[in-house]
Each structure stands twice: as structure tokens, then as C-alpha cells.
Design a protein around this motif. Sequence first.
Motif, mmCIF file in Angstrom:
data_model
loop_
_atom_site.group_PDB
_atom_site.id
_atom_site.type_symbol
_atom_site.label_atom_id
_atom_site.label_comp_id
_atom_site.label_asym_id
_atom_site.label_seq_id
_atom_site.Cartn_x
_atom_site.Cartn_y
_atom_site.Cartn_z
ATOM 1 N N ALA A 244 0.557 2.786 -10.537
ATOM 2 C CA ALA A 244 0.558 2.562 -9.096
ATOM 3 C C ALA A 244 -0.009 1.190 -8.765
ATOM 4 O O ALA A 244 0.520 0.473 -7.923
ATOM 5 N N SER A 245 -1.090 0.796 -9.475
ATOM 6 C CA SER A 245 -1.681 -0.500 -9.141
ATOM 7 C C SER A 245 -1.099 -1.617 -10.008
ATOM 8 O O SER A 245 -1.709 -2.659 -10.162
ATOM 9 N N ALA B 64 0.834 -1.206 0.000
ATOM 10 C CA ALA B 64 0.000 0.000 0.000
ATOM 11 C C ALA B 64 0.866 1.251 0.000
ATOM 12 O O ALA B 64 0.563 2.224 -0.693
ATOM 13 N N VAL B 65 1.940 1.242 0.754
ATOM 14 C CA VAL B 65 2.850 2.394 0.792
ATOM 15 C C VAL B 65 3.428 2.628 -0.598
ATOM 16 O O VAL B 65 3.466 3.752 -1.106
ATOM 17 N N ARG B 66 3.847 1.542 -1.207
ATOM 18 C CA ARG B 66 4.444 1.619 -2.528
ATOM 19 C C ARG B 66 3.460 2.214 -3.531
ATOM 20 O O ARG B 66 3.768 3.127 -4.284
ATOM 21 N N GLU B 67 2.237 1.689 -3.469
ATOM 22 C CA GLU B 67 1.221 2.131 -4.410
ATOM 23 C C GLU B 67 0.937 3.619 -4.248
ATOM 24 O O GLU B 67 0.904 4.386 -5.209
ATOM 25 N N LEU B 68 0.769 4.026 -2.976
ATOM 26 C CA LEU B 68 0.423 5.419 -2.714
ATOM 27 C C LEU B 68 1.580 6.352 -3.068
ATOM 28 O O LEU B 68 1.378 7.446 -3.594
ATOM 29 N N THR B 69 2.810 5.897 -2.784
ATOM 30 C CA THR B 69 3.970 6.737 -3.105
ATOM 31 C C THR B 69 4.033 6.990 -4.599
ATOM 32 O O THR B 69 4.191 8.127 -5.049
ATOM 33 N N ILE B 70 3.887 5.933 -5.372
ATOM 34 C CA ILE B 70 3.941 6.100 -6.826
ATOM 35 C C ILE B 70 2.814 7.006 -7.286
ATOM 36 O O ILE B 70 3.013 7.962 -8.025
ATOM 37 N N TYR B 71 1.617 6.734 -6.779
ATOM 38 C CA TYR B 71 0.463 7.497 -7.246
ATOM 39 C C TYR B 71 0.627 8.973 -6.916
ATOM 40 O O TYR B 71 0.503 9.837 -7.782
#
Lengths: 409, 282
Positions: free
Chosen positions: A370-371, A44-51
Motif C-alpha cells: 500500500a505504501s 491516500a485513496v489509492r493507499e487505503l484501497t490497496i491496504y
Amino acid sequence: MRASFLVAWRYLARGGAVPILLCATALLHWLLPGLVRTDGSAEAVRELTIYLSLAAVYALLLIVSLVSAASLTASERDAKRFAIARTRPVCMASVMAGKWCAPMLAAGLALAVSAIWLLHGVAHENSRYMLRPGHGDLYAMAESEIDAYLAAPSTPEALKTMDRKRVLSHMVARELERKKVLAPGETVKWNFDALAQRKVPCTLQIRVANEYGLKTDFRGKVKFGGECVQFTNTTSRIIEVALPAAAGGEVEFTNESPVAIYYSPYRDVALLVDGGTFAANLLRTCVQIWATIGVVTALGLFMGAAVSRNVAVFAGVAMIVASLAAPQIVEAQNDLAKARLPDRIALGMTRLVAAATSQVMAPAPVDDLASRLRQEDGVLERQVAVDIAVICPILLLLAASIARRRDLP
Amino acid sequence: MNDCVVSLEGVSKTFRDFWMRPVTKAVDGISLKVPRGTVFGLLGPNGSGKSTTIKMILGLIRPTAGKVLLFGKPPQARDALKRLGYLPELSRLHPFLTARETLMYHGALAGLSGRLLRDRTASLLADTALAHVADRRVGTFSKGMARRTALAAALVASPELLVLDEPTSGLDPIGTRAVKELIRKLASQGVTILMTSHLLADSQDVCTHLAILANGHIAACGEKDELLQKTDTTRFSVRNLSPAAQEAVKSEMEALSGGEVVVDHPSASLEDFFAKTVEAAE
Ligand SMILES: Nc1ncnc2c1ncn2[C@@H]1O[C@H](COP(=O)(O)OP(=O)(O)OP(=O)(O)O)[C@@H](O)[C@H]1O
Ligand SMILES: [Mg+2]
């Protein structure tokens, strides 16, 4: 073209637009990781960071490109310098093309900064194609339902004059949103036609909910190509089950939880197939964003050529705000079908704005990256080609013809 | 016809507002020809239509009536533009470029490139006395420096026809003199020059042909010497003649011509005086 590019680039670089853009991009990436808060999982952190980081850079680029492109042409126009260019043996369209390249180079640099940071700052996870299960033609199904309804003797005469097209699209939309229920012990079958040819490992993804939307322990088994995989899932509402490579596209899913599972067969079920490295997907995303920014830049050049700098910048910002608001207005007011004429005209216009700007305002590529989603092949190529080879040249030609006309010395 | 660089035939221009209602008739049916190799001065009071005429010659605005030919072609033809240099009434430079970059830009627009362009730029910067500020931004220039930069930009493609709209506006007398010398030099190299001005002394110094515009009409047109010479008057200049000798000569001449004879002392022109004084002070 090269000469006018150089002048435009110097205007942006010396006027501060390029340094500000690059500093802001770097600052964003430096600050964002400290601001990202999620419920904890690394994914989730990864996804949100990218987004967040790419979406922020995109928003920044949108505004900077529009404003700087508008002031590029408007400053020439306000100072009546297009007239001087017209006493030279150059064609105005190539002057405009040169001007277009300058903000595009700036945008490219900002995206490169962003991409390099993402490549080093977040864990790499391969992207994945998303395959949806096949289903019959929803329109045909709705059509036959309507026909049956109209043919029935009990149907009131008044209803037979209904607007067929509108009812149809309403029915299809409803069908797409409808949740199905899978009771404990029940089994459902999905057909992934596109998978039948590829013999690759894949992942079945189902977004599920129970009746009250609470977290529960979902359990079940998935049968795929003769193999059977058991799963339990307690942390997330997204069930992902890794499946081995196998021929055939039929997947059987059995609910072994003590509760019923709610899901939409069209929206919540997918098969994920490897779609290449993160770096490749990142590159594709950046190219797509860059092409979209190209359209915005060309629009800015056009507006600057048509009206003076302040008006162009103001109009540009107003356009961004309007296009941000349009989809929400459309969604909130969608049932105004029987409203007064002025309201319907206004709604129609808002719909038009929302449709015309949807690509710019809802940066789907960022979401996908992101996803970890890889778009279907050809989608990106088509969009980039249309943006760069069709829309931009049209806008630039318009800008050039206006610059020739409007700039009376 | 062939040695006529610019020709106007019955050209008129009426400016209209947004609703197409006529606002001003800036130029009203003028015809003129600019022969090759001449320095052609377009003179007239403010608002007489000089700039409008020039813009029509360049094809920047379209005449309401009449025909304009530049090198025998319609004004916006590509190969006509290749042979043209234009100095606008206001310099209209990019303030964020340096003088060198400005010349490089205009040279590139005119189709020059590479080494040729760099050399041409350097030599023009020297010719227009801008070499020492070549790498300063034009936005920081004084009016005269900006004017010289614009002039250099007009010259960058070695044009056959140079159109100068008030070339000396904003220049000090020394700058003016330098520009006039440059114009004479270019004319001697065979460049045709069409310039407007309302500074009559300047035009008188450099022009070979004149046209005077008033209210959008041509009031007078022709070779300068023909227009200005008082062919019925003769002037002698002599140094160190004593008052007694002056009286004697005067009465002798009066007897010969049968009319009045005027005796006076010529004064140096203020321009010469100014140039000499500043030179001495520096
Ligand atoms: N774009 C325009 N719209 C309306 N009228 C104009 C326009 N440009 C010029 N005029 C009018 O045309 C007339 C001639 O203007 P022009 O600029 O040609 O004069 P000029 O001889 O160059 O004067 P100056 O010596 O002041 O430069 C003036 O009355 C001016 O007001
Ligand atoms: Mg003028």
C-alpha cells in the motif's frame, strides 16, 4: 498425494468452503471502493484501497484456511478414515501433503481474484526501496555510556547491580524513538552508504512535525551530489523531494521554515529508490501472503488431526483471537518488570505468542504494498523458503504421525 | 509356510485407557494360519474379538503380545499392503464423493492410475451392480449400496488377500447372495479371503475354513467339512415316495442299523424362497 488432494479439494468445493471464499473475495472488492473515505488526495485513496482490500482478503483467508484445514483432517479422523488409508501402500505424510494443497489452491485462487482486481482497479505506481541513513552502532554507543556512568564516582552503589542487558535494550529503544529538533536555518547531514554505488534518481522522504503537531508551511533545501533542490510543502507531513542521479551518498538538508522541525533520524528519514513495477510488487506480496497462509493451513491440518473437529475449530479461532490481542497486551503491560511471578509468567507467555504469530498477525507485506514499499532483496525469498520448505513440512509430518497414532479404529 | 497368507502366533491384545490401565482383554493368545486360496471364516459372538484380530492382522493396532505375519512380513510392510484389500466393519466412505470417485480414490491410493484405473473402476461398478448410480454421491446411498461401494473399493487393486469384516452387514438377502457369489467367484480365481461374520448360514455357504472365537480365545478351528460333518450319520433324499413305501424303507433301515431312523421333509431355505419370490414380483 494427488488422490488425497483431489478428495480434499472436493470436500472443500462441495462443502461450500471454496465457493464461499471466492464469492466473499469478489464481494469485498466490489464493496470496498465505495467504503474508502480519506481526506481527499488520490494517493491516500489509492493507499487505503490497496491496504483495506488486501488486508480484508488476508483476514478472510486466515480464518477460512485454518478452519477448513482443521475440518479436513478432523472429519477424516472423526470418521476413522485414516485407518483405511493406512491399509493402503501410501505414506501418511504424502496424504497430508495432498490435503495441504487443497486449501492452498483455494487461497491461491482468492489471491488471484484479488490481484487481478487490484491490477485493474487502482492506479499503478512503481514501488520503491527504502534506504535509511547510516548511523553508528547504537548498542556500542549505549554500552560506552553505561560504562562511563558506572565508572563515575557519583553513581550510587545500588545502581551498579542493575540488569545490564535490560538497561541496554531500553536505551537503544529510547534512542530509536527520540525526536531531534532542526531549528530554522539549521542544516543536517545524512549518509546513505547503500546509495553511493548506484547512480539512480531517488526521492528524499522526511516525516516531519512542528512543535504543536499543526500543519505549517515547511520550506527548505536539499543538497545532493553538488546539486541543490528547493522545496515547499503545505499539504502533508511527509516531505518528498525528488533528487537527480548522482554519485555519492551524502545528503544535506537545510530547514528554511520559520519554525523548528521535529523528526526522528532513525524512523523518519529515508531515501526512496525505484523498486520495480506495481505488478511485480503485487505478485511478491501475494506470494508472501500465500506462504504465510501455508503455515496456517498446515497448523490447521495438525490441529484437526490431533483433536476433533469442533475442538479444533474452536481452538483455531481462540488462537487467532489470542494472537490478535497478544501484542497489545505486551505493549500495555511492558513495565511489569517488578510484578509478581504469575504475572511475569503470563506476560512471558503472551510475549511468546506475540513473537510467534507476529508474521501472521501483522501482514507487513500488505502495508508495504500500500505504501509502495519494496522490501530489501532476499527478505521475501527467505521468508517464503522458511515457511514452505521448513515450517510447513514439519507441521505436516507432525500431523501425519498424529493421524497414524490417534486414529485407532 | 509359503502357502500361508496370514499367520498369528500367540497374539494377545489388551486395550488400555489413557492412564495405561488395562480396560479389556479383547484377544487372548490366539494362533492361527490362513492358507492361500481358502475362504477363512472368523466367527464368534459380539465382542469376541473378531474385529480386533483383523485390525492386528492389518497392522492398524499393535498386539500386546505375539507375532503377526502378513504374506510372511510384518503387517504394515509396503509390499504386503499392495496385495491386500480391506472392507471395514463400518463402510467409512467419503459422503461427498460419488461411487466412481470413491473407487478412483482407493485405486490411486493403491498405486493404480490412468486408463487401467478407469477400466478397473468401470468393471467393478458393473460387478457390484452400482453402474446406474456411479455418479451419485455416496452420502445419498442406502446402507446396502454403501456397503457394495466399500466392497468394490476393497477390490479395486485386485488383491491377493481380501479381508472382509462382516461383508454382508446391512445387505438384503439378494445383496447378500450377490456378495456370497462374488466371494465364491474370487475364491475360484485364487484370492484368499478372510472374513468375519456372526451370520452362520452365510459363513457356512461360502467358507472353506472356520475359526470360532469366544472371549478372545479360539474355541474351534479347522476345515469346515471336518468341523461340521456328522460322519456317523447318513442322509438320503428321494422325490415322490408314497407313505407306504416310506414305512417299508424305514423299517428295513431300522433293521439294518439297529438304531432309530428319522424321516422328514427338507424345507427350502428362506433365502432361496425370498429370492424366488422377489424375482417373480419384479
Ligand atoms: N478401542 C477399544 N478400546 C477398548 N476396548 C475395545 C476397543 N475396541 C474393542 N474393544 C473391546 O474388545 C472386545 C472385542 O471387540 P471386537 O470389536 O473385536 O469384537 P467383535 O468380535 O468384532 O464384535 P462384533 O461382532 O460386535 O463386531 C470388546 O469387548 C470391545 O469392547
Ligand atoms: Mg466386529
